[in-house]
Design an enzyme around this catalytic site. Structure first.
Site, PDB file in Angstrom:
ATOM      1  N   GLU A 165       1.005  -1.379   0.035  1.00 42.44           N
ATOM      2  CA  GLU A 165       0.027  -0.051  -0.072  1.00 42.44           C
ATOM      3  C   GLU A 165       0.891   1.316   0.107  1.00 42.44           C
ATOM      4  O   GLU A 165       0.877   1.992   0.984  1.00 42.44           O
ATOM      5  CB  GLU A 165      -0.883  -0.050   1.191  1.00 42.44           C
ATOM      6  CG  GLU A 165      -1.891  -1.193   1.248  1.00 42.44           C
ATOM      7  CD  GLU A 165      -3.233  -1.215   2.203  1.00 42.44           C
ATOM      8  OE1 GLU A 165      -2.979  -0.374   3.142  1.00 42.44           O
ATOM      9  OE2 GLU A 165      -3.925  -1.670   2.287  1.00 42.44           O
ATOM     10  N   GLU A 171      -6.016  -8.156  -0.209  1.00 42.84           N
ATOM     11  CA  GLU A 171      -6.731  -7.921   0.851  1.00 42.84           C
ATOM     12  C   GLU A 171      -8.087  -7.384   0.720  1.00 42.84           C
ATOM     13  O   GLU A 171      -8.568  -6.527   0.021  1.00 42.84           O
ATOM     14  CB  GLU A 171      -5.865  -6.765   1.597  1.00 42.84           C
ATOM     15  CG  GLU A 171      -4.710  -7.108   2.359  1.00 42.84           C
ATOM     16  CD  GLU A 171      -4.187  -5.848   3.354  1.00 42.84           C
ATOM     17  OE1 GLU A 171      -4.875  -5.007   3.948  1.00 42.84           O
ATOM     18  OE2 GLU A 171      -2.930  -5.872   3.325  1.00 42.84           O
TER      19      GLU A 171
END
Ligand code: FCB
Length: 444
Positions: free
Chosen positions: A169, A353
């Site tokens: 991320e 995710e």
């Protein structure tokens, strides 16, 4: 409550997995790891709920065999874990910590013994303090430091991992942490943010190069996306949503897959980017073998007074998780279609995710009946199936997370796990969602 699908509803090569990260579960106090910027951020009043930290976490450093047993027993194919830079290199550079290398070595072998594919992520946020002292992600040298770290850890486990991703991320590592100030190092500074955004990508490309040099394959990138929608029909709201989308969703994908940054992001960031940034795309856009997307929610965006980006999040009407995040599975489908169309083409995409936080209190019999989580996973996997039907090469899906853990600035209260953790006794207890997945994933 059960899930409405089984394995048979997905292509034969589709992989199911679950994800965790080092600082959130291992127990950073154990095994000779060096200090990180998350330790000092958490020790600073006001940054983390109840000033909690990852010193003990879920004590996975010692309890990993039990954790891997749980993953195997649920029928998962892959385990997405991360390697702590400061556990491997306590000073960020220089002499490795043998205990840290041994730990990941055992962990990877433990996965292989259980028939699980090890999916490593090099960096999931705990920067060694010694590197933070030198400016961390604001310092261009971090690309080299990170490449060296990749070489050290993958020199040890790279021969046995199934896949390796670089940085979890990039938006969180840079914008959330250097512009919004919500994660370590807690800065609110546009120059720091712009530099971090670029250097994260430069580090990504450098580490890809380092791992290729080791002869590794199946290398990828993991970006988080939030579906941005204008809060109303006004041109101002549309413009604000476009800016948000460019900063959050397009900047990193565009850098890695198109070798450029999107105009609406450059509008505000260009003056602050490091000199010569345009020359770095040969490294940044190093070819990868797959792309990972982390997806949780959408955001309604409206204009706000003040300097660029002059926008704000507006509360939306949809049902929300314990994080206050709206549940919007359609966003996942739209992103899968859009990312393949605009950025990755035929490259495999993984949902690396997806999951939700819920209060998850054990009932009188000790069971945790997390029906909302079952419904959330079900709806998002339906979105994945729609994207596959539309021709998107989605090859796998990972639930965040295996077990309740240290949820960063929100501490231990926000529970994302399929497995409940009692943070006093550290006892693990599979929730209803765990059992529902085990049923759906069973091979007949
Ligand atoms: C993601 C992070 C993960 C966890 C989930 C809820 O942004 O990668 O560590 O915090 O959100």
């Amino acid at each position: 409550m059960t899930l409405s699908f089984t394995r048979a509803d997905f292509p034969a090569d589709f992989l199911f997995g679950t994800a965790t990260s080092a600082y959130q579960i291992e127990g950073h106090a154990f095994g000779g790891a060096g200090p990180t910027h998350w330790d000092s951020f958490a020790a600073t009043p006001g940054n983390v709920a109840r000033a909690e930290n990852g010193a003990v976490g879920c004590d996975s450093y010692h309890r990993w065999p039990e954790d891997l047993d749980l993953i195997e027993a649920a029928g998962f194919d892959v385990y997405r874990f991360s390697t702590s830079w400061a556990r491997v290199l306590p000073e960020g550079r220089g002499r490795p910590n043998p205990e840290g290398l041994d730990y990941y070595d055992r962990l990877v072998d433990g996965m292989l013994e259980r028939g699980l594919k090890p999916a490593a992520t090099l960096y999931h946020w705990e920067l060694p303090s010694a590197l933070a002292d030198l400016g961390g992600w604001q310092n261009r040298d971090i690309a080299r430091w990170f490449g060296d770290f990749a070489e050290v850890i993958m020199g040890r486990i790279g021969d046995r991992v199934w896949s390796a991703a670089t940085i979890n991320e990039p938006w969180c590592v840079s914008w959330l942490s250097h512009f919004l100030g919500q994660h370590a190092p807690g800065l609110r500074d546009i120059r720091a943010a712009a530099r971090a955004m670029h250097h994260v990508l430069l580090a990504h490309g450098t580490a890809i190069g380092a791992m290729r040099a080791l002869g590794m394959g199946n290398l990828g990138a993991v970006c988080n996306l939030e579906y941005a929608q204008p809060a109303d029909d006004s041109p101002e709201a549309r413009r604000a949503a476009t800016t948000y989308d460019a900063i959050y969703n397009r900047f990193f994908l565009s850098g890695m897959f198109r070798g450029s940054y999107p105009e609406p992001a450059l509008e505000g960031l260009a003056p602050w980017l490091p000199k010569g940034w345009e020359e770095d795309f040969a490294t940044i856009a190093a070819p990868v073998d797959w792309c990972g997307l982390n997806y949780y929610t959408r955001k309604l965006i409206g204009p706000a007074p003040g300097p660029w980006p002059a926008l704000e999040e507006v509360p939306g009407p949809l049902p929300k998780t314990e994080m206050g995040w709206e549940i919007f599975p359609e966003g996942l489908e739209k992103f899968l279609v859009r990312v393949a169309r605009d950025f990755t083409g035929d490259l495999p995409i993984y949902v690396t995710e997806n999951g939700m936080a819920a209060p998850d209190r054990p009932g009188p019999e000790g069971a945790v009946q997390d029906d909302d989580r079952i419904a959330y996973i079900d709806a998002h996997l339906a979105a994945v199936r729609r994207a596959i039907a539309a021709g998107v090469p989605v090859k796998g899906y990972f639930v965040w997370s295996l077990m309740d853990n240290f949820e960063w600035a929100l501490g231990f209260e926000k529970r994302f796990g399929l497995v409940h953790v009692d943070f006093e006794s550290l006892e693990r207890r599979p929730k209803a969602s765990y059992h529902a997945l085990a049923t759906a994933l069973a091979r007949s």
